[in-house]
Design a protein around this motif. Structure first.
Motif, PDB file in Angstrom:
ATOM      1  N   TYR A  11      -9.766  65.691  -9.732  1.00  9.03           N
ATOM      2  CA  TYR A  11      -8.372  65.342 -10.054  1.00  9.03           C
ATOM      3  C   TYR A  11      -7.594  65.050  -8.767  1.00  9.03           C
ATOM      4  O   TYR A  11      -6.827  64.087  -8.697  1.00  9.03           O
ATOM      5  CB  TYR A  11      -7.684  66.478 -10.833  1.00  9.03           C
ATOM      6  CG  TYR A  11      -7.987  66.454 -12.311  1.00  9.03           C
ATOM      7  CD1 TYR A  11      -9.256  66.791 -12.790  1.00  9.03           C
ATOM      8  CD2 TYR A  11      -7.022  66.076 -13.247  1.00  9.03           C
ATOM      9  CE1 TYR A  11      -9.543  66.768 -14.142  1.00  9.03           C
ATOM     10  CE2 TYR A  11      -7.308  66.037 -14.606  1.00  9.03           C
ATOM     11  CZ  TYR A  11      -8.568  66.387 -15.047  1.00  9.03           C
ATOM     12  OH  TYR A  11      -8.854  66.340 -16.388  1.00  9.03           O
ATOM     13  N   THR A  14      -8.556  61.676  -7.321  1.00 12.30           N
ATOM     14  CA  THR A  14      -8.000  60.577  -8.125  1.00 12.30           C
ATOM     15  C   THR A  14      -6.510  60.406  -7.850  1.00 12.30           C
ATOM     16  O   THR A  14      -6.027  59.283  -7.643  1.00 12.30           O
ATOM     17  CB  THR A  14      -8.245  60.830  -9.626  1.00 12.30           C
ATOM     18  OG1 THR A  14      -9.635  61.088  -9.818  1.00 12.30           O
ATOM     19  CG2 THR A  14      -7.826  59.648 -10.469  1.00 12.30           C
TER      20      THR A  14
ATOM     21  N   MET B  38       1.073  60.951 -16.389  1.00  5.59           N
ATOM     22  CA  MET B  38       0.141  61.624 -15.468  1.00  5.59           C
ATOM     23  C   MET B  38       0.286  63.150 -15.574  1.00  5.59           C
ATOM     24  O   MET B  38      -0.701  63.882 -15.520  1.00  5.59           O
ATOM     25  CB  MET B  38       0.401  61.178 -14.020  1.00  5.59           C
ATOM     26  CG  MET B  38       0.023  59.734 -13.732  1.00  5.59           C
ATOM     27  SD  MET B  38      -1.747  59.466 -13.698  1.00  5.59           S
ATOM     28  CE  MET B  38      -1.821  57.737 -13.244  1.00  5.59           C
ATOM     29  N   LEU B  41      -1.429  64.187 -18.560  1.00  9.37           N
ATOM     30  CA  LEU B  41      -2.879  64.136 -18.349  1.00  9.37           C
ATOM     31  C   LEU B  41      -3.375  65.420 -17.674  1.00  9.37           C
ATOM     32  O   LEU B  41      -4.387  65.995 -18.097  1.00  9.37           O
ATOM     33  CB  LEU B  41      -3.229  62.909 -17.497  1.00  9.37           C
ATOM     34  CG  LEU B  41      -4.649  62.857 -16.925  1.00  9.37           C
ATOM     35  CD1 LEU B  41      -5.688  62.828 -18.039  1.00  9.37           C
ATOM     36  CD2 LEU B  41      -4.828  61.646 -16.016  1.00  9.37           C
ATOM     37  N   GLY B  45      -5.734  67.653 -19.613  1.00  9.41           N
ATOM     38  CA  GLY B  45      -7.071  67.600 -19.021  1.00  9.41           C
ATOM     39  C   GLY B  45      -7.525  68.926 -18.444  1.00  9.41           C
ATOM     40  O   GLY B  45      -8.673  69.334 -18.627  1.00  9.41           O
ATOM     41  N   TYR B  63     -11.728  63.229 -18.302  1.00  6.21           N
ATOM     42  CA  TYR B  63     -10.370  62.715 -18.558  1.00  6.21           C
ATOM     43  C   TYR B  63      -9.811  61.889 -17.400  1.00  6.21           C
ATOM     44  O   TYR B  63      -8.787  61.237 -17.560  1.00  6.21           O
ATOM     45  CB  TYR B  63      -9.422  63.881 -18.917  1.00  6.21           C
ATOM     46  CG  TYR B  63      -9.973  64.749 -20.030  1.00  6.21           C
ATOM     47  CD1 TYR B  63     -10.359  64.178 -21.236  1.00  6.21           C
ATOM     48  CD2 TYR B  63     -10.149  66.116 -19.864  1.00  6.21           C
ATOM     49  CE1 TYR B  63     -10.905  64.952 -22.247  1.00  6.21           C
ATOM     50  CE2 TYR B  63     -10.686  66.900 -20.866  1.00  6.21           C
ATOM     51  CZ  TYR B  63     -11.072  66.315 -22.055  1.00  6.21           C
ATOM     52  OH  TYR B  63     -11.612  67.078 -23.052  1.00  6.21           O
ATOM     53  N   VAL B  64     -10.445  61.976 -16.233  1.00  2.00           N
ATOM     54  CA  VAL B  64     -10.063  61.047 -15.155  1.00  2.00           C
ATOM     55  C   VAL B  64     -11.171  60.001 -14.915  1.00  2.00           C
ATOM     56  O   VAL B  64     -10.874  58.866 -14.539  1.00  2.00           O
ATOM     57  CB  VAL B  64      -9.700  61.752 -13.810  1.00  2.00           C
ATOM     58  CG1 VAL B  64      -8.347  62.423 -13.894  1.00  2.00           C
ATOM     59  CG2 VAL B  64     -10.773  62.710 -13.366  1.00  2.00           C
ATOM     60  N   PRO B  67     -10.940  57.029 -17.809  1.00  2.00           N
ATOM     61  CA  PRO B  67      -9.802  56.115 -17.593  1.00  2.00           C
ATOM     62  C   PRO B  67      -9.914  55.274 -16.319  1.00  2.00           C
ATOM     63  O   PRO B  67      -9.456  54.134 -16.304  1.00  2.00           O
ATOM     64  CB  PRO B  67      -8.595  57.058 -17.515  1.00  2.00           C
ATOM     65  CG  PRO B  67      -8.995  58.241 -18.299  1.00  2.00           C
ATOM     66  CD  PRO B  67     -10.456  58.412 -18.043  1.00  2.00           C
ATOM     67  N   THR B  68     -10.524  55.803 -15.260  1.00  2.00           N
ATOM     68  CA  THR B  68     -10.604  54.995 -14.034  1.00  2.00           C
ATOM     69  C   THR B  68     -11.546  53.793 -14.231  1.00  2.00           C
ATOM     70  O   THR B  68     -11.236  52.693 -13.792  1.00  2.00           O
ATOM     71  CB  THR B  68     -11.059  55.815 -12.798  1.00  2.00           C
ATOM     72  OG1 THR B  68     -12.247  56.520 -13.114  1.00  2.00           O
ATOM     73  CG2 THR B  68      -9.990  56.756 -12.306  1.00  2.00           C
ATOM     74  N   SER B 212      -6.740  64.040 -25.253  1.00  2.00           N
ATOM     75  CA  SER B 212      -6.626  64.154 -23.786  1.00  2.00           C
ATOM     76  C   SER B 212      -7.155  62.886 -23.106  1.00  2.00           C
ATOM     77  O   SER B 212      -6.568  62.392 -22.138  1.00  2.00           O
ATOM     78  CB  SER B 212      -7.412  65.365 -23.275  1.00  2.00           C
ATOM     79  OG  SER B 212      -6.982  66.521 -23.939  1.00  2.00           O
ATOM     80  N   GLY B 216      -5.124  60.087 -20.826  1.00  2.00           N
ATOM     81  CA  GLY B 216      -5.617  59.582 -19.542  1.00  2.00           C
ATOM     82  C   GLY B 216      -5.659  58.065 -19.508  1.00  2.00           C
ATOM     83  O   GLY B 216      -5.219  57.442 -18.536  1.00  2.00           O
TER      84      GLY B 216
END
Lengths: 44, 266
Positions: A11, A14, B38, B41, B45, B63-64, B67-68, B212, B216
């Protein structure tokens, strides 16, 4: 706990990337914006 | 008055700060929405969503991570569409080229984030940071391809030459996305298959986990829109400064030529 380091680290990585990109683009925009009259900017 | 750039096209900075940057009321609203999304998230998350039966807490990286790569795919599709509009449209408007370039830059950084965060997730679930697995290898190939696209944009020439060249690369590079997405089915892979966009249409995921993930995707999509707006505006100003530099260089060259001609006449 080893897992927590990886999870929070993912996290943090990111969000560092998101904030870094935003900061860089907005800063460049401000620097260039100060050298160009507003009438030349299609968004103003 | 001071200058802020070593570019010969630079002119004096407006000390009063009257001239605006790239922000507008619309981008400020969008930026605020992104920040709120965010925060949601992080809350969902890392807090509200449950642990997974198999992966336990490590599932929170999803959850990251998802989405990336979603934003990266979307960015590259936007690059291809904008490249197509530039290449096949009548207007040959450079706005399409700038949209393509801005979107590719964002997508490339998001692919890098996907690879880094994915390797952390891989360490937890597979015990290794990297494997030359089909999904990982094709994603790395996607990253290198778009680094190439960005390098092509930096080759010399006029803005129109840059746009034409990079539009062709942008249209070809997007063909890698189906290969990356379907690599887990085409080859034996360590990487799990798609959970949400599966071919049978079944979503095999807990409701709160799915929500969740949705938060994201929304958060990063909003961020993408916000950033691409700012980046295209910065690119427009960079092009203006380039043009201004060229005008100054031409004027300076003409000024050199005129006295020489006068000397020859005398």
């Amino acid at each position: 706990m080893e897992d927590a380091g990886f999870i929070i680290g993912s996290y943090v990585l990111t969000f560092v990337m998101v904030i870094g990109m935003s900061w860089g683009v907005v800063r460049r925009g401000r620097r260039l914006g100060a050298q160009i009259p507003d009438e030349d900017k299609y968004w103003t | 008055m001071t200058t802020t750039d070593s570019n010969p096209a630079s002119v004096e900075v407006d000390p009063s700060g009257r001239f605006a940057g790239t922000g507008t009321r619309g981008t400020r609203i969008l930026g605020s929405m992104t920040v709120v999304a965010m925060v949601w998230l992080v809350a969902f998350g890392l807090g509200f969503s449950p642990a997974d039966r198999d992966q336990d807490e490590a599932v929170r990286i999803m959850y990251v991570h998802v989405p990336t790569i979603w934003v990266a795919y979307m960015s590259f599709v936007v690059t291809a569409v904008a490249s197509g509009f530039y290449l096949f449209g009548r207007s040959k408007a450079l706005g399409w080229d700038r949209l393509a370039g801005a979107s590719a830059e964002i997508g490339t950084i998001f692919v890098a984030a996907t690879l880094v965060v994915g390797s952390l997730w891989g360490r937890l679930t597979w015990g290794v940071f990297w494997q030359w697995d089909a999904r990982l290898t094709t994603t790395a190939l996607l990253f290198v391809t778009y680094i190439g696209y960005l390098a092509v944009r930096r080759l010399g020439g006029s803005h129109q030459q840059r746009a034409r060249r990079s539009a062709v690369v942008g249209l070809l590079a997007v063909l890698l996305i189906p290969l990356v997405h379907w690599s887990v089915r085409l080859w034996r892979s360590l990487h799990q298959e798609a959970t949400v966009l599966d071919t049978d249409g079944d979503i095999d995921m807990d409701g709160l986990m799915l929500f969740s993930l949705f938060v994201g995707v929304v958060a990063f999509t909003l961020f993408y829109i916000w950033l691409v707006l700012h980046r295209t505006r910065v690119m427009a100003m960079e092009d203006m400064m380039d043009d201004r530099g060229l005008d100054l260089a031409l004027a300076s060259r003409r000024a050199e030529v005129v006295p020489t001609q006068k000397l020859e006449e005398n």
